[in-house]
Design a protein around this motif. Structure first.
Motif, PDB file in Angstrom:
ATOM      1  N   VAL A 251       6.450  -3.843  10.138  1.00 11.76           N
ATOM      2  CA  VAL A 251       7.021  -3.963   8.791  1.00 11.76           C
ATOM      3  C   VAL A 251       6.328  -5.073   8.011  1.00 11.76           C
ATOM      4  CG1 VAL A 251       9.112  -4.612   7.530  1.00 11.76           C
ATOM      5  CG2 VAL A 251       9.246  -2.997   9.409  1.00 11.76           C
ATOM      6  N   PHE A 252       6.085  -6.198   8.656  1.00 14.52           N
ATOM      7  CA  PHE A 252       5.399  -7.298   7.987  1.00 14.52           C
ATOM      8  C   PHE A 252       4.016  -6.868   7.490  1.00 14.52           C
ATOM      9  CE2 PHE A 252       2.353 -10.810   8.350  1.00 14.52           C
ATOM     10  CZ  PHE A 252       2.887 -11.696   7.428  1.00 14.52           C
ATOM     11  N   LEU A 253       3.280  -6.144   8.315  1.00 19.93           N
ATOM     12  CA  LEU A 253       1.951  -5.699   7.910  1.00 19.93           C
ATOM     13  C   LEU A 253       2.028  -4.653   6.802  1.00 19.93           C
ATOM     14  CD1 LEU A 253       0.213  -5.484  11.413  1.00 19.93           C
ATOM     15  CD2 LEU A 253      -0.038  -7.258   9.676  1.00 19.93           C
ATOM     16  N   ALA A 256       2.788  -6.507   3.647  1.00 21.08           N
ATOM     17  CA  ALA A 256       1.584  -7.237   3.246  1.00 21.08           C
ATOM     18  C   ALA A 256       0.583  -6.303   2.573  1.00 21.08           C
ATOM     19  CB  ALA A 256       0.954  -7.904   4.462  1.00 21.08           C
ATOM     20  N   ALA A 257       0.443  -5.079   3.096  1.00 23.58           N
ATOM     21  CA  ALA A 257      -0.443  -4.107   2.460  1.00 23.58           C
ATOM     22  C   ALA A 257       0.075  -3.725   1.074  1.00 23.58           C
ATOM     23  CB  ALA A 257      -0.564  -2.865   3.338  1.00 23.58           C
ATOM     24  N   GLY A 258       1.388  -3.552   0.948  1.00 26.23           N
ATOM     25  CA  GLY A 258       1.956  -3.258  -0.364  1.00 26.23           C
ATOM     26  C   GLY A 258       1.763  -4.383  -1.349  1.00 26.23           C
ATOM     27  N   ALA A 259       1.929  -5.631  -0.888  1.00 25.92           N
ATOM     28  CA  ALA A 259       1.722  -6.772  -1.772  1.00 25.92           C
ATOM     29  C   ALA A 259       0.269  -6.865  -2.213  1.00 25.92           C
ATOM     30  CB  ALA A 259       2.148  -8.056  -1.054  1.00 25.92           C
ATOM     31  N   ALA A 260      -0.659  -6.570  -1.303  1.00 23.60           N
ATOM     32  CA  ALA A 260      -2.080  -6.620  -1.662  1.00 23.60           C
ATOM     33  C   ALA A 260      -2.422  -5.564  -2.699  1.00 23.60           C
ATOM     34  CB  ALA A 260      -2.937  -6.439  -0.405  1.00 23.60           C
ATOM     35  N   VAL A 261      -1.922  -4.349  -2.510  1.00 21.90           N
ATOM     36  CA  VAL A 261      -2.193  -3.278  -3.476  1.00 21.90           C
ATOM     37  C   VAL A 261      -1.538  -3.586  -4.819  1.00 21.90           C
ATOM     38  CG1 VAL A 261      -1.767  -0.836  -3.978  1.00 21.90           C
ATOM     39  CG2 VAL A 261      -2.534  -1.539  -1.705  1.00 21.90           C
ATOM     40  N   GLY A 262      -0.297  -4.070  -4.783  1.00 21.48           N
ATOM     41  CA  GLY A 262       0.366  -4.422  -6.039  1.00 21.48           C
ATOM     42  C   GLY A 262      -0.320  -5.557  -6.765  1.00 21.48           C
ATOM     43  N   GLY A 263      -0.752  -6.576  -6.034  1.00 18.85           N
ATOM     44  CA  GLY A 263      -1.469  -7.681  -6.670  1.00 18.85           C
ATOM     45  C   GLY A 263      -2.795  -7.253  -7.258  1.00 18.85           C
ATOM     46  N   LEU A 356      -2.854   3.246   4.518  1.00 14.43           N
ATOM     47  CA  LEU A 356      -2.636   1.811   4.723  1.00 14.43           C
ATOM     48  C   LEU A 356      -1.422   1.521   5.609  1.00 14.43           C
ATOM     49  CD1 LEU A 356      -3.519   0.357   1.206  1.00 14.43           C
ATOM     50  CD2 LEU A 356      -4.869   0.259   3.310  1.00 14.43           C
ATOM     51  N   PRO A 357      -0.252   2.150   5.395  1.00 14.13           N
ATOM     52  CA  PRO A 357       0.854   1.913   6.348  1.00 14.13           C
ATOM     53  C   PRO A 357       0.526   2.384   7.761  1.00 14.13           C
ATOM     54  CG  PRO A 357       1.681   2.852   4.308  1.00 14.13           C
ATOM     55  CD  PRO A 357       0.194   2.966   4.252  1.00 14.13           C
ATOM     56  N   VAL A 358      -0.252   3.469   7.881  1.00 16.21           N
ATOM     57  CA  VAL A 358      -0.634   3.936   9.211  1.00 16.21           C
ATOM     58  C   VAL A 358      -1.525   2.911   9.907  1.00 16.21           C
ATOM     59  CG1 VAL A 358      -1.774   5.791  10.480  1.00 16.21           C
ATOM     60  CG2 VAL A 358      -0.415   6.324   8.455  1.00 16.21           C
ATOM     61  N   LEU A 359      -2.478   2.353   9.169  1.00 12.17           N
ATOM     62  CA  LEU A 359      -3.333   1.318   9.743  1.00 12.17           C
ATOM     63  C   LEU A 359      -2.526   0.082  10.135  1.00 12.17           C
ATOM     64  CD1 LEU A 359      -6.455   1.539   7.393  1.00 12.17           C
ATOM     65  CD2 LEU A 359      -6.239   2.372   9.748  1.00 12.17           C
ATOM     66  N   ALA A 360      -1.546  -0.270   9.305  1.00 12.40           N
ATOM     67  CA  ALA A 360      -0.698  -1.421   9.635  1.00 12.40           C
ATOM     68  C   ALA A 360       0.049  -1.190  10.944  1.00 12.40           C
ATOM     69  CB  ALA A 360       0.277  -1.695   8.493  1.00 12.40           C
ATOM     70  N   GLY A 361       0.610   0.015  11.112  1.00 12.02           N
ATOM     71  CA  GLY A 361       1.277   0.322  12.374  1.00 12.02           C
ATOM     72  C   GLY A 361       0.324   0.354  13.549  1.00 12.02           C
ATOM     73  N   PRO A 407      12.244   3.034  15.119  1.00 11.57           N
ATOM     74  CA  PRO A 407      13.569   2.790  14.533  1.00 11.57           C
ATOM     75  C   PRO A 407      13.755   1.360  14.033  1.00 11.57           C
ATOM     76  CG  PRO A 407      13.770   4.023  16.575  1.00 11.57           C
ATOM     77  CD  PRO A 407      12.338   3.610  16.468  1.00 11.57           C
ATOM     78  N   VAL A 408      13.186   0.385  14.739  1.00 13.02           N
ATOM     79  CA  VAL A 408      13.310  -1.004  14.282  1.00 13.02           C
ATOM     80  C   VAL A 408      12.630  -1.173  12.923  1.00 13.02           C
ATOM     81  CG1 VAL A 408      12.657  -3.386  14.784  1.00 13.02           C
ATOM     82  CG2 VAL A 408      13.525  -1.932  16.603  1.00 13.02           C
ATOM     83  N   ALA A 409      11.426  -0.632  12.795  1.00 10.86           N
ATOM     84  CA  ALA A 409      10.714  -0.733  11.526  1.00 10.86           C
ATOM     85  C   ALA A 409      11.445   0.036  10.422  1.00 10.86           C
ATOM     86  CB  ALA A 409       9.288  -0.204  11.693  1.00 10.86           C
ATOM     87  N   GLY A 410      11.969   1.206  10.749  1.00 12.03           N
ATOM     88  CA  GLY A 410      12.685   1.986   9.736  1.00 12.03           C
ATOM     89  C   GLY A 410      13.943   1.294   9.245  1.00 12.03           C
ATOM     90  N   LEU A 411      14.722   0.729  10.169  1.00 14.12           N
ATOM     91  CA  LEU A 411      15.946   0.028   9.771  1.00 14.12           C
ATOM     92  C   LEU A 411      15.625  -1.201   8.938  1.00 14.12           C
ATOM     93  CD1 LEU A 411      19.007  -0.232   9.975  1.00 14.12           C
ATOM     94  CD2 LEU A 411      18.696  -1.485  12.123  1.00 14.12           C
ATOM     95  N   THR A 412      14.618  -1.957   9.361  1.00 13.08           N
ATOM     96  CA  THR A 412      14.237  -3.162   8.609  1.00 13.08           C
ATOM     97  C   THR A 412      13.738  -2.799   7.220  1.00 13.08           C
ATOM     98  OG1 THR A 412      13.609  -4.206  10.695  1.00 13.08           O
ATOM     99  CG2 THR A 412      12.841  -5.241   8.671  1.00 13.08           C
ATOM    100  N   MET A 413      12.932  -1.752   7.128  1.00 11.96           N
ATOM    101  CA  MET A 413      12.402  -1.352   5.826  1.00 11.96           C
ATOM    102  C   MET A 413      13.508  -0.817   4.926  1.00 11.96           C
ATOM    103  SD  MET A 413       9.384  -1.564   4.568  1.00 11.96           S
ATOM    104  CE  MET A 413       9.440  -1.621   2.771  1.00 11.96           C
ATOM    105  N   ALA A 414      14.500  -0.136   5.492  1.00  7.65           N
ATOM    106  CA  ALA A 414      15.627   0.347   4.686  1.00  7.65           C
ATOM    107  C   ALA A 414      16.440  -0.809   4.125  1.00  7.65           C
ATOM    108  CB  ALA A 414      16.509   1.258   5.538  1.00  7.65           C
ATOM    109  N   VAL A 415      16.642  -1.851   4.930  1.00 11.82           N
ATOM    110  CA  VAL A 415      17.375  -3.030   4.450  1.00 11.82           C
ATOM    111  C   VAL A 415      16.614  -3.713   3.322  1.00 11.82           C
ATOM    112  CG1 VAL A 415      18.212  -5.304   5.108  1.00 11.82           C
ATOM    113  CG2 VAL A 415      18.584  -3.367   6.622  1.00 11.82           C
TER     114      VAL A 415
END
Length: 471
Positions: A251-253, A256-263, A356-361, A407-415
């Motif tokens: 999730v952190f990665l 981070a990829a989303g922040a880089a693309v948005g920036g 990008l999310p696939v590479l992060a995972g 599931p851990v990543a999905g729950l964290t991302m949903a929150v």
């Protein structure tokens, strides 16, 4: 007969101790044999035991044991640390808003305090009722600051009560509960004082949000400070422990990829952001305030960009959809932060951003294999004391931890997605942010597949390396 040196009659007189020691030294020197004599020509020395027995014995005091400091009472430590954490997050907000009001000619200490309290409550996720509708879009940058200070509060309370490095889970839970309850009381009191005069704040809602944030933030600090996190880790199965850690890393990665693309998108649209900012004609104070608002919601924008990369996208108003393959949006607020939005759906070449999310995972999965190989302290490569010479990790814990990471990543991302959205008034902007359920489901699937692929590739095609200097 005792040959030890004890104090005469158990006396604590240092002069008696010194005199007795000097007497023993003189007798010892008299018994020493001169070094220039041969061993064969040495005289026999007769020791008069009766004379030695008549001497007073002296007891030499040993080192005193340090007295164990008693910790402060838990209620006192909790109240002090919680109030300090609240002040350190409220005062900067009130100071900035008070300065802005002063520059605009609407000064007043009471008004600045109420405005700062409303913004502070909003940073905790508490909706503020206004004449234009509810305002519930929390600035997550302020929320992160609040969690950090609550984390420090839990750590300071653990130190104050003397439970540092104790490994006690009960002490950590007690500290976190105390800080959460005290913080809930502060939130309820602040909401009660802010309610009225054009703003409506629910006291119960504020107490609930403050309780959850206080519990989450203080529990992390208390577990770290008491070293109870190590105790918990020993009781949790290794597969579950590695799965939770890998899911959080994924999730952190992704964010981070989303922040880089948005920036990058905002940097490319810097000209439009400048035009939006100059169109306000609000002077230096107004432009500084708009800039601060954009900075405060930068973390929200990073999560929206992550939802955009995952596929579900996000909404900026009722009926709007902003995703890679679809762009439907009406009139948007004139904020510099929104200058990085795309002009429409991106074509087939833009769908490469979905990788990008696939590479992060995959990177998170590769790190999982490295941790299982070399240990937690050598997650990215072998080093001194690592398990480089040990057997390769088995496939069963590797696959199990990879599947649990989904599931851990999905729950964290949903929150995170749920926390990043909220209404801005009761009109068209009543729906802002991503759909938490969709984002969490897609993130869970992407993380599980990508982590498993990355971990398997590192296990099968990347042989273990020895530390430098070891043959």
């Amino acid at each position: 007969m005792s040959s030890t040196t004890d104090r005469p009659g158990g006396s604590e007189d240092p002069f008696a101790v010194a005199e007795a020691l000097q007497s023993v030294v003189r007798d010892t020197e008299a018994l020493e044999i001169p070094p220039d004599r041969d061993e064969e020509n040495r005289d026999t020395v007769v020791v008069d035991e009766a004379m030695l027995g008549r001497r007073d014995t002296v007891r030499v005091p040993g080192p005193r044991r340090p007295e164990r400091r008693r910790g402060a009472p838990l209620p006192v430590a909790v109240v002090f640390a919680t109030l300090w954490a609240a002040l350190l997050t409220y005062v900067p907000v009130a100071a900035v808003l008070g300065l802005a009001r002063t520059l605009e000619g609407a000064g007043g200490l009471l008004g600045a305090a109420r405005a700062g309290a409303a913004a502070w409550l909003l940073g905790h996720g508490v909706a503020i009722g206004t004449s234009l509708g509810p305002l519930g879009l929390a600035p997550l940058l302020l929320t992160g600051l609040v969690l950090w200070r609550l984390n420090r509060a839990g750590l300071h309370v653990v130190r104050a009560i003397g439970a540092r490095r104790s490994g006690s889970i009960g002490a950590a839970l007690g500290v976190a509960t105390g800080v959460a309850v005290a913080y809930a009381g502060i939130g309820a009191l602040t909401a009660h004082l802010t309610d009225g005069r054009g703003t409506h704040v629910s006291t119960a809602d504020a107490a609930w949000h403050f309780l959850l944030l206080g519990l989450a933030g203080a529990l992390i600090g208390a577990l770290r400070g008491s070293d109870a996190v190590t105790t918990l880790a020993r009781r949790v199965p290794a597969v579950l422990r590695h799965g939770v850690r890998t899911g959080l890393v994924a999730v952190f990665l992704m964010v981070a990829a989303g922040a880089a693309v948005g920036g990058l998108s905002l940097a490319l649209g810097g000209g439009d952001a400048t035009k939006i900012l100059s169109a306000y004609h609000a002077g230096v104070a107004g432009q500084a305030g708009i800039t601060l608002i954009s900075v405060a919601y930068a973390a929200n924008a990073a999560i929206w960009a992550t939802a955009y990369l995952l596929g579900p996208g996000f909404a900026l108003g009722v009926g709007s959809v902003i995703r890679l393959t679809e762009f439907t949006a009406g009139d948007l607020p004139a904020l510099p932060l929104l200058a990085g939005l795309p002009n429409g759906p991106i074509g087939a070449a833009g769908t490469l951003l979905l990788m990008l999310p696939v590479l992060a995972g995959g990177v998170a999965g590769w790190g999982l294999t490295q941790r299982l190989r070399y240990g937690r302290a050598h997650a990215w490569g072998p080093g001194r004391g690592s398990g480089a010479d040990g057997p390769e990790p088995a496939w069963s814990p590797l696959i199990g931890a990879s599947l649990l990471a989904g599931p851990v990543a999905g729950l964290t991302m949903a929150v995170l997605a749920a926390a990043s959205g909220g209404p801005v008034g009761g009109g068209r902007l009543a729906e802002i942010g991503p759909a938490a359920g969709q984002v969490g489901l897609v993130a869970a699937i992407v993380a599980a597949i990508a982590v498993l692929a990355g971990a398997s590739a590192a296990r099968a095609f990347h042989p273990p390396r020895r530390p430098k200097g070891r043959k």
